[in-house]
Each structure stands twice: as C-alpha cells, then as structure tokens.
Design a protein around this motif. Sequence first.
Motif, PDB file in Angstrom:
ATOM      1  N   LEU A 104     -21.614  50.937  34.087  1.00  0.00           N
ATOM      2  CA  LEU A 104     -22.600  52.009  33.996  1.00  0.00           C
ATOM      3  C   LEU A 104     -23.977  51.478  33.638  1.00  0.00           C
ATOM      4  CD1 LEU A 104     -20.478  54.541  31.888  1.00  0.00           C
ATOM      5  CD2 LEU A 104     -20.597  54.332  34.391  1.00  0.00           C
ATOM      6  N   GLY A 105     -24.019  50.413  32.836  1.00  0.00           N
ATOM      7  CA  GLY A 105     -25.301  49.869  32.402  1.00  0.00           C
ATOM      8  C   GLY A 105     -25.115  48.617  31.573  1.00  0.00           C
ATOM      9  N   SER A 106     -26.243  48.021  31.189  1.00  0.00           N
ATOM     10  CA  SER A 106     -26.212  46.812  30.365  1.00  0.00           C
ATOM     11  C   SER A 106     -27.507  46.692  29.572  1.00  0.00           C
ATOM     12  CB  SER A 106     -26.019  45.555  31.229  1.00  0.00           C
ATOM     13  OG  SER A 106     -27.187  45.277  31.975  1.00  0.00           O
ATOM     14  N   VAL A 107     -27.463  45.868  28.543  1.00  0.00           N
ATOM     15  CA  VAL A 107     -28.656  45.527  27.762  1.00  0.00           C
ATOM     16  C   VAL A 107     -28.435  44.134  27.182  1.00  0.00           C
ATOM     17  CG1 VAL A 107     -27.837  46.554  25.573  1.00  0.00           C
ATOM     18  CG2 VAL A 107     -30.316  46.398  26.048  1.00  0.00           C
ATOM     19  N   GLN A 108     -29.529  43.443  26.899  1.00  0.00           N
ATOM     20  CA  GLN A 108     -29.448  42.082  26.380  1.00  0.00           C
ATOM     21  C   GLN A 108     -30.189  41.955  25.060  1.00  0.00           C
ATOM     22  OE1 GLN A 108     -30.410  39.153  29.500  1.00  0.00           O
ATOM     23  NE2 GLN A 108     -30.199  40.874  30.921  1.00  0.00           N
ATOM     24  N   LEU A 109     -29.726  41.021  24.248  1.00  0.00           N
ATOM     25  CA  LEU A 109     -30.344  40.714  22.965  1.00  0.00           C
ATOM     26  C   LEU A 109     -30.610  39.219  22.927  1.00  0.00           C
ATOM     27  CD1 LEU A 109     -31.069  41.940  20.140  1.00  0.00           C
ATOM     28  CD2 LEU A 109     -28.810  41.168  19.400  1.00  0.00           C
ATOM     29  N   SER A 110     -31.867  38.861  22.775  1.00  0.00           N
ATOM     30  CA  SER A 110     -32.258  37.455  22.693  1.00  0.00           C
ATOM     31  C   SER A 110     -32.582  37.133  21.238  1.00  0.00           C
ATOM     32  CB  SER A 110     -33.482  37.192  23.579  1.00  0.00           C
ATOM     33  OG  SER A 110     -33.877  35.839  23.481  1.00  0.00           O
ATOM     34  N   LEU A 111     -31.782  36.252  20.647  1.00  0.00           N
ATOM     35  CA  LEU A 111     -31.926  35.915  19.234  1.00  0.00           C
ATOM     36  C   LEU A 111     -32.974  34.827  19.057  1.00  0.00           C
ATOM     37  CD1 LEU A 111     -28.104  35.669  18.494  1.00  0.00           C
ATOM     38  CD2 LEU A 111     -29.597  37.651  18.148  1.00  0.00           C
ATOM     39  N   CYS A 112     -33.889  35.055  18.133  1.00  0.00           N
ATOM     40  CA  CYS A 112     -34.860  34.020  17.803  1.00  0.00           C
ATOM     41  C   CYS A 112     -34.118  32.882  17.119  1.00  0.00           C
ATOM     42  CB  CYS A 112     -35.955  34.580  16.889  1.00  0.00           C
ATOM     43  SG  CYS A 112     -37.239  33.360  16.544  1.00  0.00           S
ATOM     44  N   THR A 113     -34.361  31.652  17.544  1.00  0.00           N
ATOM     45  CA  THR A 113     -33.659  30.500  16.982  1.00  0.00           C
ATOM     46  C   THR A 113     -34.547  29.666  16.069  1.00  0.00           C
ATOM     47  OG1 THR A 113     -34.196  29.181  18.937  1.00  0.00           O
ATOM     48  CG2 THR A 113     -32.082  30.362  18.948  1.00  0.00           C
TER      49      THR A 113
ATOM     50  N   PRO B  47     -36.523  28.699  12.629  1.00  0.00           N
ATOM     51  CA  PRO B  47     -36.193  28.933  11.224  1.00  0.00           C
ATOM     52  C   PRO B  47     -36.909  30.152  10.621  1.00  0.00           C
ATOM     53  CG  PRO B  47     -36.561  26.595  11.580  1.00  0.00           C
ATOM     54  CD  PRO B  47     -36.941  27.312  12.857  1.00  0.00           C
ATOM     55  N   ASN B  48     -38.139  30.388  11.027  1.00  0.00           N
ATOM     56  CA  ASN B  48     -38.867  31.517  10.436  1.00  0.00           C
ATOM     57  C   ASN B  48     -38.566  32.836  11.136  1.00  0.00           C
ATOM     58  OD1 ASN B  48     -40.312  31.405  12.835  1.00  0.00           O
ATOM     59  ND2 ASN B  48     -42.326  31.387  11.851  1.00  0.00           N
ATOM     60  N   GLY B  49     -37.678  32.825  12.127  1.00  0.00           N
ATOM     61  CA  GLY B  49     -37.376  34.042  12.866  1.00  0.00           C
ATOM     62  C   GLY B  49     -35.899  34.381  12.908  1.00  0.00           C
ATOM     63  N   ALA B  50     -35.132  33.825  12.003  1.00  0.00           N
ATOM     64  CA  ALA B  50     -33.688  34.048  12.005  1.00  0.00           C
ATOM     65  C   ALA B  50     -33.319  35.500  11.693  1.00  0.00           C
ATOM     66  CB  ALA B  50     -33.009  33.120  11.003  1.00  0.00           C
ATOM     67  N   HIS B  51     -34.287  36.297  11.321  1.00  0.00           N
ATOM     68  CA  HIS B  51     -34.056  37.712  11.015  1.00  0.00           C
ATOM     69  C   HIS B  51     -34.394  38.636  12.188  1.00  0.00           C
ATOM     70  CE1 HIS B  51     -38.344  37.199  10.605  1.00  0.00           C
ATOM     71  NE2 HIS B  51     -38.496  38.505  10.561  1.00  0.00           N
ATOM     72  N   ARG B  52     -34.877  38.077  13.298  1.00  0.00           N
ATOM     73  CA  ARG B  52     -35.350  38.946  14.381  1.00  0.00           C
ATOM     74  C   ARG B  52     -34.711  38.600  15.728  1.00  0.00           C
ATOM     75  NH1 ARG B  52     -40.328  35.631  13.729  1.00  0.00           N
ATOM     76  NH2 ARG B  52     -40.567  34.468  15.677  1.00  0.00           N
ATOM     77  N   ALA B  53     -34.835  39.568  16.653  1.00  0.00           N
ATOM     78  CA  ALA B  53     -34.327  39.391  18.016  1.00  0.00           C
ATOM     79  C   ALA B  53     -35.124  40.298  18.939  1.00  0.00           C
ATOM     80  CB  ALA B  53     -32.843  39.730  18.086  1.00  0.00           C
ATOM     81  N   GLU B  54     -35.070  39.984  20.219  1.00  0.00           N
ATOM     82  CA  GLU B  54     -35.772  40.775  21.231  1.00  0.00           C
ATOM     83  C   GLU B  54     -34.774  41.484  22.130  1.00  0.00           C
ATOM     84  OE1 GLU B  54     -38.879  40.291  24.981  1.00  0.00           O
ATOM     85  OE2 GLU B  54     -38.354  38.516  23.798  1.00  0.00           O
ATOM     86  N   VAL B  55     -34.986  42.773  22.322  1.00  0.00           N
ATOM     87  CA  VAL B  55     -34.184  43.558  23.252  1.00  0.00           C
ATOM     88  C   VAL B  55     -34.754  43.327  24.642  1.00  0.00           C
ATOM     89  CG1 VAL B  55     -33.466  45.888  23.915  1.00  0.00           C
ATOM     90  CG2 VAL B  55     -33.711  45.285  21.479  1.00  0.00           C
ATOM     91  N   GLN B  56     -33.865  43.064  25.600  1.00  0.00           N
ATOM     92  CA  GLN B  56     -34.312  42.791  26.961  1.00  0.00           C
ATOM     93  C   GLN B  56     -33.467  43.551  27.973  1.00  0.00           C
ATOM     94  OE1 GLN B  56     -33.918  38.503  27.258  1.00  0.00           O
ATOM     95  NE2 GLN B  56     -35.815  38.154  26.140  1.00  0.00           N
ATOM     96  N   LYS B  57     -34.109  44.008  29.002  1.00  0.00           N
ATOM     97  CA  LYS B  57     -33.483  44.547  30.217  1.00  0.00           C
ATOM     98  C   LYS B  57     -32.407  45.603  29.973  1.00  0.00           C
ATOM     99  CE  LYS B  57     -35.892  41.680  32.764  1.00  0.00           C
ATOM    100  NZ  LYS B  57     -37.122  41.489  32.013  1.00  0.00           N
ATOM    101  N   LEU B  58     -32.807  46.712  29.390  1.00  0.00           N
ATOM    102  CA  LEU B  58     -31.918  47.869  29.310  1.00  0.00           C
ATOM    103  C   LEU B  58     -31.859  48.464  30.712  1.00  0.00           C
ATOM    104  CD1 LEU B  58     -30.246  49.994  27.794  1.00  0.00           C
ATOM    105  CD2 LEU B  58     -32.411  51.145  27.231  1.00  0.00           C
ATOM    106  N   LEU B  59     -30.689  48.392  31.345  1.00  0.00           N
ATOM    107  CA  LEU B  59     -30.494  48.843  32.720  1.00  0.00           C
ATOM    108  C   LEU B  59     -29.343  49.841  32.768  1.00  0.00           C
ATOM    109  CD1 LEU B  59     -30.467  45.324  34.466  1.00  0.00           C
ATOM    110  CD2 LEU B  59     -32.445  46.841  34.192  1.00  0.00           C
ATOM    111  N   VAL B  60     -29.578  50.987  33.403  1.00  0.00           N
ATOM    112  CA  VAL B  60     -28.530  51.987  33.592  1.00  0.00           C
ATOM    113  C   VAL B  60     -28.598  52.446  35.040  1.00  0.00           C
ATOM    114  CG1 VAL B  60     -27.685  54.265  32.909  1.00  0.00           C
ATOM    115  CG2 VAL B  60     -28.634  52.730  31.179  1.00  0.00           C
ATOM    116  N   PHE B  61     -27.438  52.483  35.700  1.00  0.00           N
ATOM    117  CA  PHE B  61     -27.417  52.969  37.081  1.00  0.00           C
ATOM    118  C   PHE B  61     -28.071  54.349  37.150  1.00  0.00           C
ATOM    119  CE2 PHE B  61     -23.954  49.912  38.110  1.00  0.00           C
ATOM    120  CZ  PHE B  61     -24.442  49.452  39.322  1.00  0.00           C
ATOM    121  N   THR B  62     -28.834  54.586  38.206  1.00  0.00           N
ATOM    122  CA  THR B  62     -29.534  55.871  38.334  1.00  0.00           C
ATOM    123  C   THR B  62     -28.561  57.041  38.275  1.00  0.00           C
ATOM    124  OG1 THR B  62     -29.519  55.627  40.743  1.00  0.00           O
ATOM    125  CG2 THR B  62     -31.537  54.989  39.603  1.00  0.00           C
TER     126      THR B  62
END
Length: 175
Positions: free
Chosen positions: A76-85, A87-102
């Motif tokens: 039905l759909g997908s989403v991605q999470l890119s983890l910051c690697t 040292p000063n960003g180990a608490h954050r991540a970026e959401v990428q490409k939330l895709l849902v079939f029309t």
Amino acid sequence: MTTTFSITDIPALDDRSLRADLEALLEDAVNSGASVGYHAPLAPHWKRAFWDGVAGLLTGGAHRLLVARGPEGELLGSVQLSLCTKPNGAHRAEVQKLLVFTRCRRSGVARRLMEALEETARGLGRSLLVLDTLKDDSGEPFYEATGWHWAGRIPGYTVEADGAFHDTVLFYKTL
C-alpha cells in the motif's frame, strides 16, 4: 478502501516480488505528481536505480524502510528513515520518501506509516526527526496536521516537471 493493514520494517531488498511492487509504487507516485526527485513519465531505469540505492543504504545499517501491506499482502505504501551517523547527530534522523499508492490515499496509510516510523526512531534512540516537502503540496498540510512543526522554506530548491523552480518546506518533530 482497505482500513486493515500492517506495517513491516524491511531489513533488505532481496525479495523480487516486493522489489517489483516498490518500483510500481514509485512510478505511481511520480506519475500522480509527487515531488520525489523524478518527473513523469518515470523511465524503468530510474525505478531500478532508486531502489538499488535504497537496498545499498539498508545494508549499511543507517537506513530503515517501512512498508504498509493490506490484508492480502498487497503493498500500500512505504516510508524511509535515514539515521544520522555523526557523533553530534546520534539523536536525529531524516524522514524520506513517504509514498502511498494513489488508490490507497486518504485511508490512513500515510498516517500509520509515519506513526510506525516515529516509533522505530524512538526505539533507535532518536528524539528529533526532520523532513522536507514541496511548498503548497499535499504533504504540507498533512505534516502540520500530524504534529510536525514548520522550520523554514528554501526558495527554488527543485526543478519540477513544469520546468520551473519550486520552493521546499522544512519540518521537524521532537519525539
């Protein structure tokens, strides 16, 4: 529309059937006007190259792919999470490409994918998420309605299919 579905964290893209479904999902998103880096019509090599890239990121361990499937196992759909690697960003991540079939939009799939992604991020020790979306696109009110905070606008960030430069909007969410 389907209201029963499950969310799965996909560790690798070695399932050919899933891979074909994901390629169809990307094509559907692009052909319906989603600003996800490509213009319609989406050529087959771009679909393969995109998911090849995601497959490589998954093997590195700093990337997650969540998929939503209906009761018969259909994607039905997908989403991605890119983890910051860093040292000063180990608490954050970026959401990428939330895709849902029309055909599945406005049925809760995107909302549930984002909830599952947030839970995944929490489980990985992430407390800050960021994302970007095309200014005045349907994503903007969706993210605002689901608790995301507007952080700013970058003018002329993308060149869309119309050949014009378009702005992107940055959002963040503290978990």
